[in-house]
Design a protein around this motif. Structure first.
Motif, mmCIF file in Angstrom:
data_model
loop_
_atom_site.group_PDB
_atom_site.id
_atom_site.type_symbol
_atom_site.label_atom_id
_atom_site.label_comp_id
_atom_site.label_asym_id
_atom_site.label_seq_id
_atom_site.Cartn_x
_atom_site.Cartn_y
_atom_site.Cartn_z
ATOM 1 N N VAL A 82 0.841 -1.211 0.000
ATOM 2 C CA VAL A 82 0.000 0.000 0.000
ATOM 3 C C VAL A 82 0.870 1.254 0.000
ATOM 4 N N ARG A 85 2.058 1.723 -3.620
ATOM 5 C CA ARG A 85 0.950 2.156 -4.484
ATOM 6 C C ARG A 85 0.540 3.596 -4.193
ATOM 7 N N LEU A 86 0.500 3.969 -2.927
ATOM 8 C CA LEU A 86 0.138 5.346 -2.594
ATOM 9 C C LEU A 86 1.229 6.305 -3.062
ATOM 10 N N VAL A 89 0.620 6.950 -6.667
ATOM 11 C CA VAL A 89 -0.536 7.840 -6.861
ATOM 12 C C VAL A 89 -0.144 9.282 -6.535
ATOM 13 N N GLU A 95 -3.824 12.275 -10.710
ATOM 14 C CA GLU A 95 -4.704 11.431 -9.891
ATOM 15 C C GLU A 95 -5.711 12.319 -9.160
ATOM 16 N N LEU A 135 -6.152 5.067 -1.240
ATOM 17 C CA LEU A 135 -6.108 4.396 -2.546
ATOM 18 C C LEU A 135 -7.512 4.021 -3.022
ATOM 19 N N GLN A 136 -8.357 3.561 -2.098
ATOM 20 C CA GLN A 136 -9.725 3.199 -2.466
ATOM 21 C C GLN A 136 -10.516 4.415 -2.920
ATOM 22 N N ASN A 138 -9.285 7.149 -4.245
ATOM 23 C CA ASN A 138 -8.744 7.527 -5.539
ATOM 24 C C ASN A 138 -9.305 6.625 -6.642
#
Length: 150
Positions: A82, A85-86, A89, A95, A135-136, A138
């Motif tokens: 995570v 991934r963040l 982003v 984003e 993340l969710q 986004n």
């Protein structure tokens, strides 16, 4: 919405999983997103609007009970994923999450040492869970092409 719950229960329980189905109707999401905070959290009661909406159908002990979130994930591999991934982003200015977050605070979150005992907004949510939450959000903003007017 109830057939969705039924299908979710059969599929998840067959695999020994506990799963929650979100409020999937976009009109509910739009309504609640645009509802003033004072209505959603009146008298300092978390989920006050939802509790008021359900008061004719649920017993008082259910309406008044404290939120009980899922246990946290304490897996270092999950946290690494995570975080990566963040970071990706946050490095892409296109984003949509950039319209909603404090970039310095998000960067600080990425740099912090794991602290699984530090709650976020009254949740049992620590750094990895907050990163996954961002993340969710986004993903949801992109998938449904949400336009935020500031």
């Amino acid at each position: 919405m109830f057939p969705l719950w039924d299908r979710k229960d059969r599929a998840s329980m067959a695999s020994g999983l506990e799963v929650r189905v979100p409020y999937a109707d976009h009109r509910i999401v739009q309504y609640v997103f645009n509802t003033p905070w004072e209505y959603k959290n009146h008298d300092g009661v978390v989920k006050g609007l939802l509790r008021d909406a359900a008061k004719d159908w649920l017993p008082e002990d259910v309406l008044a009970r404290k939120k009980s979130p899922y246990p946290k994930t304490h897996n270092p591999a999950y946290e690494l994923i995570v975080k990566q991934r963040l970071a990706a982003v946050l490095s892409d200015s296109d984003e949509p999450i950039h319209q909603l977050i404090d970039k310095a605070a998000a960067a600080q979150l990425l740099g912090e040492k794991s602290d699984y005992g530090k709650p976020w907004f009254g949740q049992l949510m620590a750094g990895p869970q907050l990163m996954a939450y961002l993340l969710q959000i986004n993903f949801w903003l992109k998938k449904y092409e949400i336009v935020i007017k500031l």
